[in-house]
Write an enzyme that holds these catalytic residues in place. Structure first.
Site, PDB file in Angstrom:
ATOM      1  N   ASN A  69      56.004  33.001   5.183  1.00  0.00           N
ATOM      2  CA  ASN A  69      56.765  33.999   4.432  1.00  0.00           C
ATOM      3  C   ASN A  69      56.611  35.321   5.169  1.00  0.00           C
ATOM      4  O   ASN A  69      55.543  35.917   5.145  1.00  0.00           O
ATOM      5  CB  ASN A  69      56.184  34.075   3.005  1.00  0.00           C
ATOM      6  CG  ASN A  69      56.782  35.203   2.192  1.00  0.00           C
ATOM      7  OD1 ASN A  69      57.753  35.830   2.595  1.00  0.00           O
ATOM      8  ND2 ASN A  69      56.178  35.476   1.028  1.00  0.00           N
ATOM      9  N   TRP A  70      57.692  35.749   5.807  1.00  0.00           N
ATOM     10  CA  TRP A  70      57.603  36.961   6.638  1.00  0.00           C
ATOM     11  C   TRP A  70      57.800  38.234   5.829  1.00  0.00           C
ATOM     12  O   TRP A  70      57.796  39.329   6.389  1.00  0.00           O
ATOM     13  CB  TRP A  70      58.583  36.859   7.823  1.00  0.00           C
ATOM     14  CG  TRP A  70      58.127  35.859   8.851  1.00  0.00           C
ATOM     15  CD1 TRP A  70      56.942  35.172   8.835  1.00  0.00           C
ATOM     16  CD2 TRP A  70      58.805  35.451  10.049  1.00  0.00           C
ATOM     17  NE1 TRP A  70      56.848  34.361   9.941  1.00  0.00           N
ATOM     18  CE2 TRP A  70      57.986  34.510  10.709  1.00  0.00           C
ATOM     19  CE3 TRP A  70      60.029  35.781  10.621  1.00  0.00           C
ATOM     20  CZ2 TRP A  70      58.345  33.901  11.909  1.00  0.00           C
ATOM     21  CZ3 TRP A  70      60.402  35.175  11.823  1.00  0.00           C
ATOM     22  CH2 TRP A  70      59.560  34.251  12.457  1.00  0.00           C
ATOM     23  N   LYS A  71      58.056  38.095   4.538  1.00  0.00           N
ATOM     24  CA  LYS A  71      58.171  39.253   3.650  1.00  0.00           C
ATOM     25  C   LYS A  71      59.095  40.310   4.278  1.00  0.00           C
ATOM     26  O   LYS A  71      60.061  39.952   4.944  1.00  0.00           O
ATOM     27  CB  LYS A  71      56.777  39.801   3.320  1.00  0.00           C
ATOM     28  CG  LYS A  71      55.845  38.698   2.774  1.00  0.00           C
ATOM     29  CD  LYS A  71      54.569  39.190   2.191  1.00  0.00           C
ATOM     30  CE  LYS A  71      53.756  38.008   1.682  1.00  0.00           C
ATOM     31  NZ  LYS A  71      52.538  38.408   1.002  1.00  0.00           N
ATOM     32  N   HIS A  98      58.016  34.673  -6.140  1.00  0.00           N
ATOM     33  CA  HIS A  98      56.799  35.149  -5.470  1.00  0.00           C
ATOM     34  C   HIS A  98      56.156  36.252  -6.322  1.00  0.00           C
ATOM     35  O   HIS A  98      56.857  37.033  -6.964  1.00  0.00           O
ATOM     36  CB  HIS A  98      57.152  35.678  -4.070  1.00  0.00           C
ATOM     37  CG  HIS A  98      55.942  35.967  -3.258  1.00  0.00           C
ATOM     38  ND1 HIS A  98      55.237  37.132  -3.391  1.00  0.00           N
ATOM     39  CD2 HIS A  98      55.288  35.222  -2.342  1.00  0.00           C
ATOM     40  CE1 HIS A  98      54.194  37.103  -2.561  1.00  0.00           C
ATOM     41  NE2 HIS A  98      54.201  35.940  -1.918  1.00  0.00           N
ATOM     42  N   GLU A 135      54.993  39.012  -5.601  1.00  0.00           N
ATOM     43  CA  GLU A 135      55.458  40.381  -5.309  1.00  0.00           C
ATOM     44  C   GLU A 135      56.790  40.651  -6.008  1.00  0.00           C
ATOM     45  O   GLU A 135      57.049  41.769  -6.440  1.00  0.00           O
ATOM     46  CB  GLU A 135      55.557  40.582  -3.784  1.00  0.00           C
ATOM     47  CG  GLU A 135      54.161  40.697  -3.181  1.00  0.00           C
ATOM     48  CD  GLU A 135      54.034  40.176  -1.762  1.00  0.00           C
ATOM     49  OE1 GLU A 135      55.057  40.009  -1.077  1.00  0.00           O
ATOM     50  OE2 GLU A 135      52.878  39.939  -1.335  1.00  0.00           O
ATOM     51  N   GLU A 153      49.749  30.337  -5.672  1.00  0.00           N
ATOM     52  CA  GLU A 153      49.245  31.500  -4.944  1.00  0.00           C
ATOM     53  C   GLU A 153      48.501  32.413  -5.915  1.00  0.00           C
ATOM     54  O   GLU A 153      49.135  33.234  -6.606  1.00  0.00           O
ATOM     55  CB  GLU A 153      50.405  32.280  -4.318  1.00  0.00           C
ATOM     56  CG  GLU A 153      51.230  31.468  -3.347  1.00  0.00           C
ATOM     57  CD  GLU A 153      51.972  32.357  -2.361  1.00  0.00           C
ATOM     58  OE1 GLU A 153      51.737  32.198  -1.162  1.00  0.00           O
ATOM     59  OE2 GLU A 153      52.755  33.215  -2.794  1.00  0.00           O
ATOM     60  N   GLY A 184      47.058  38.483   0.623  1.00  0.00           N
ATOM     61  CA  GLY A 184      46.921  39.654   1.486  1.00  0.00           C
ATOM     62  C   GLY A 184      45.590  40.374   1.351  1.00  0.00           C
ATOM     63  O   GLY A 184      45.437  41.492   1.825  1.00  0.00           O
ATOM     64  N   SER A 224      45.935  34.254   1.791  1.00  0.00           N
ATOM     65  CA  SER A 224      44.995  34.430   2.909  1.00  0.00           C
ATOM     66  C   SER A 224      44.684  33.134   3.656  1.00  0.00           C
ATOM     67  O   SER A 224      43.555  32.913   4.086  1.00  0.00           O
ATOM     68  CB  SER A 224      43.711  35.121   2.428  1.00  0.00           C
ATOM     69  OG  SER A 224      44.015  36.398   1.894  1.00  0.00           O
ATOM     70  N   GLY A 239      51.470  34.140   4.503  1.00  0.00           N
ATOM     71  CA  GLY A 239      52.092  35.458   4.670  1.00  0.00           C
ATOM     72  C   GLY A 239      51.645  36.088   5.980  1.00  0.00           C
ATOM     73  O   GLY A 239      52.166  35.779   7.053  1.00  0.00           O
ATOM     74  N   GLY A 240      50.647  36.950   5.894  1.00  0.00           N
ATOM     75  CA  GLY A 240      50.195  37.746   7.043  1.00  0.00           C
ATOM     76  C   GLY A 240      49.985  36.934   8.315  1.00  0.00           C
ATOM     77  O   GLY A 240      50.419  37.348   9.402  1.00  0.00           O
TER      78      GLY A 240
HETATM   79  P1  PGA Z   1      49.004  36.099   2.638  1.00  0.00           P
HETATM   80  O1  PGA Z   1      50.321  35.978   1.739  1.00  0.00           O
HETATM   81  O2  PGA Z   1      48.911  34.840   3.470  1.00  0.00           O
HETATM   82  O3  PGA Z   1      49.230  37.331   3.471  1.00  0.00           O
HETATM   83  O4  PGA Z   1      47.841  36.231   1.712  1.00  0.00           O
HETATM   84  C1  PGA Z   1      50.694  34.750   1.159  1.00  0.00           C
HETATM   85  C2  PGA Z   1      51.988  34.937   0.406  1.00  0.00           C
HETATM   86  O5  PGA Z   1      52.185  35.983  -0.224  1.00  0.00           O
HETATM   87  O6  PGA Z   1      52.856  34.035   0.413  1.00  0.00           O
END
Ligand code: PGA
Length: 252
Positions: free
Chosen positions: A11-13, A98, A100, A170, A176, A216, A237-238
């Protein structure tokens, strides 16, 4: 014993322009090991990067996903994007609900349910995200929160409708933050979710539905997570933003 094909998703957000995303996708493809042919791989760049990334991914081993979908197909809905638009941009998957989106953009279990319906209607694989906050975990509400997210998010669908469903657990406190749930903590929740899906939609879907862990995930913890019986993949994500790092997760 059910055999579920692993799915590793990035997920490149809100990162990378179209050309940056295309370049990362190109690097990623070159780093995927032939031994990884037994798993599905997906990346979800931002909307403007979908067409250039689709071009890079064409006919390759990596699928394209979007980060959101609106429930109507067209109309006066400023700022939204529809299923037909995502399909025409080359998407096969879409991330829905998600944390967010829930935290910053007013997404609720009900709107998540409507978005899942749109994804199914257009043949997109919904990656349905759920998870508890730190406060909810500390007050021992994890399972009741997940119950509500699953029951409302999947309301009104039959097991046939949800044949392609992917669930992503998640925990919000692990996104993150560098704090990963231990593989045992994640397994406990995944097992619970599978039994919840069995109660709601039957054992066939419960056995085949892929439940990803997110929060993470990195090269150092992917193998341990994937060794758990109910963890079928990861939503990253990251650590998915850098092709070299993400390829280590994909090739775990
Ligand atoms: P993260 O994000 O790997 O940076 O913790 C995961 C996500 O939000 O899908």
């Amino acid at each position: 014993m059910d055999t579920r094909r692993p799915l590793i998703a990035g997920n490149w957000k809100m990162h990378k322009t179209g050309s940056e995303a295309a370049e990362t996708a190109r690097q990623l493809i070159s780093l995927i090991s032939p031994d990884s042919a037994d798993r599905d791989i997906m990346i979800a760049p931002t909307f403007t990067a979908l067409p250039p990334v689709a071009e890079v991914l064409a006919d390759g081993p990596v699928a394209l996903g979007a980060q959101n979908i609106f429930w109507e197909d067209e109309g006066a809905y400023t700022g939204e994007i529809s299923g037909p638009m995502l399909v025409s941009a080359g998407c096969s998957h879409v991330i829905i609900g998600h944390s967010e989106r829930r935290q910053y953009f007013g997404e609720t279990d009900t709107t998540v349910n409507q978005r899942i319906a749109a994804a199914i209607r257009h043949g997109l694989i919904p990656v349905f995200c759920i998870g508890e906050t730190e406060e909810e975990r500390e007050s021992e509400q994890t399972f009741s929160v997940l119950d509500k997210q699953v029951a409302t998010g999947l309301k009104g669908f039959s097991s046939n409708d949800l044949g392609a469903l992917v669930v992503a657990y998640e925990p919000v406190w692990a996104i993150g933050t560098g704090k990963t749930a231990t593989s045992e903590q994640a397994q406990e929740v995944h097992e619970y979710l599978r039994s919840k899906i069995e109660n709601l939609l039957g054992s066939q879907l419960a056995g085949s539905v892929r439940i990803l862990y997110g929060g993470s995930v990195k090269p150092a913890n992917i193998a341990e997570l994937m060794a758990m019986p109910d963890i079928d993949g990861a939503l990253v994500g990251g650590a998915s933003l850098d092709a070299e790092v993400f390829s280590q997760i994909v090739n775990f």
